[in-house]
Design a protein around this motif. Structure first.
Motif, PDB file in Angstrom:
ATOM      1  N   UNK A  74       5.191  -0.614  -4.259  1.00  0.00           N
ATOM      2  CA  UNK A  74       4.092   0.229  -4.487  1.00  0.00           C
ATOM      3  C   UNK A  74       4.920   1.791  -4.457  1.00  0.00           C
ATOM      4  N   UNK A  75       4.396   2.528  -5.548  1.00  0.00           N
ATOM      5  CA  UNK A  75       5.074   3.873  -6.114  1.00  0.00           C
ATOM      6  C   UNK A  75       3.842   4.651  -5.557  1.00  0.00           C
ATOM      7  N   UNK A  76       3.950   5.952  -4.785  1.00  0.00           N
ATOM      8  CA  UNK A  76       3.035   6.827  -4.639  1.00  0.00           C
ATOM      9  C   UNK A  76       3.260   7.914  -5.083  1.00  0.00           C
ATOM     10  N   UNK A  81      -1.543   9.107  -4.369  1.00  0.00           N
ATOM     11  CA  UNK A  81      -2.189   7.920  -5.231  1.00  0.00           C
ATOM     12  C   UNK A  81      -1.056   6.805  -5.530  1.00  0.00           C
ATOM     13  N   UNK A  82      -1.798   5.592  -5.788  1.00  0.00           N
ATOM     14  CA  UNK A  82      -0.682   4.861  -6.183  1.00  0.00           C
ATOM     15  C   UNK A  82      -0.545   4.874  -7.647  1.00  0.00           C
ATOM     16  N   UNK A  83       0.737   5.019  -8.323  1.00  0.00           N
ATOM     17  CA  UNK A  83       0.905   5.251  -9.746  1.00  0.00           C
ATOM     18  C   UNK A  83       1.631   3.976 -10.188  1.00  0.00           C
ATOM     19  N   UNK A  84       2.283   3.165  -9.304  1.00  0.00           N
ATOM     20  CA  UNK A  84       2.830   1.870  -9.808  1.00  0.00           C
ATOM     21  C   UNK A  84       2.863   0.934  -8.857  1.00  0.00           C
ATOM     22  N   UNK A  85       2.615  -0.451  -9.308  1.00  0.00           N
ATOM     23  CA  UNK A  85       2.590  -1.445  -8.504  1.00  0.00           C
ATOM     24  C   UNK A  85       3.178  -2.594  -9.038  1.00  0.00           C
ATOM     25  N   UNK A  86       3.828  -3.314  -8.179  1.00  0.00           N
ATOM     26  CA  UNK A  86       4.481  -4.515  -8.729  1.00  0.00           C
ATOM     27  C   UNK A  86       4.893  -5.501  -7.485  1.00  0.00           C
ATOM     28  N   UNK A  87       4.970  -6.923  -8.038  1.00  0.00           N
ATOM     29  CA  UNK A  87       5.319  -7.923  -7.049  1.00  0.00           C
ATOM     30  C   UNK A  87       6.776  -8.543  -7.529  1.00  0.00           C
ATOM     31  N   UNK A  95      10.602  -4.408 -11.437  1.00  0.00           N
ATOM     32  CA  UNK A  95      10.707  -3.372 -12.559  1.00  0.00           C
ATOM     33  C   UNK A  95       9.313  -2.505 -12.477  1.00  0.00           C
ATOM     34  N   UNK A  96       9.537  -1.410 -12.506  1.00  0.00           N
ATOM     35  CA  UNK A  96       8.351  -0.366 -12.525  1.00  0.00           C
ATOM     36  C   UNK A  96       8.670   0.601 -13.151  1.00  0.00           C
ATOM     37  N   UNK A  97       7.606   1.420 -13.992  1.00  0.00           N
ATOM     38  CA  UNK A  97       7.657   2.309 -14.946  1.00  0.00           C
ATOM     39  C   UNK A  97       6.697   3.346 -14.513  1.00  0.00           C
ATOM     40  N   UNK A 106       8.279   5.506  -2.482  1.00  0.00           N
ATOM     41  CA  UNK A 106       8.568   3.927  -2.909  1.00  0.00           C
ATOM     42  C   UNK A 106       8.207   3.030  -1.340  1.00  0.00           C
ATOM     43  N   UNK A 107       7.281   2.163  -1.480  1.00  0.00           N
ATOM     44  CA  UNK A 107       7.162   1.235  -0.308  1.00  0.00           C
ATOM     45  C   UNK A 107       7.467  -0.121  -0.744  1.00  0.00           C
ATOM     46  N   UNK A 108       8.167  -0.911   0.119  1.00  0.00           N
ATOM     47  CA  UNK A 108       8.342  -2.357  -0.185  1.00  0.00           C
ATOM     48  C   UNK A 108       7.792  -3.056   1.163  1.00  0.00           C
TER      49      UNK A 108
END
Length: 159
Positions: A74-76, A81-87, A95-97, A106-108
């Motif tokens: 997750x990117x804040x 605020x969450x601006x990008x999320x991926x699994x 891969x996030x944009x 960024x949190x993992x």
């Protein structure tokens, strides 16, 4: 007349700032007078250029160095605020944009079982436009987002 575009940008609304028709400078904006009487006028406004994107990719690994499928990344933004999320995929890759020239955190996290949650050390991403390739190691017990908040309080206290 100003249009408040000062919000978290999305791919559909990529303008995170105030915009004054024809310019981004309030002092240079044209003044439009409305008479209050029924009237029909046409104005052409030029929107600012869309923000460029930045690619953040990488791999999520266990502390033993094995890829971790299904890890949540997750990117804040600075407003948390969450601006990008991926699994992460089966090889642990993600891969996030996001938008270029913006600071992020960024949190993992691998939250498969509540009693076995692991996180990587949160990564602060400086503004820039170059693609990033990160290696995130799940070596902390707990959820870095929920347990310590979105900001790493221990690192903030040291600064």
């Amino acid at each position: 007349m100003g249009i408040n575009l000062n919000h978290t940008p999305t791919r559909d609304t990529p303008y995170p700032r105030w915009f004054y028709p024809g310019t981004e400078n309030q002092a240079a904006a044209a003044i439009i007078n409305f008479s209050g009487k029924p009237d029909s006028r046409t104005y052409d406004f030029t929107l600012p250029d869309r923000q460029d994107e930045r690619v953040i990719e990488g791999i999520v690994l266990t502390s033993e160095g094995r890829p971790m499928p299904r890890a949540r990344v997750t990117v804040y933004d600075s407003a948390e605020s969450v601006v990008a999320f991926g699994v992460a995929d089966t090889a642990g890759r993600f891969l996030l944009r996001v938008f270029a020239d913006v600071a992020y955190r960024l949190h993992a996290v691998w939250p498969e079982y509540p009693d076995k949650v692991f996180s990587a050390v949160p990564v602060d991403i400086d503004p820039g436009s170059r693609p990033l390739n990160l290696q995130l190691i799940l070596n902390q017990r707990g959820n870095s987002v929920l347990d310590g908040g979105k900001r790493d309080r221990q690192n903030d206290d040291r600064q």
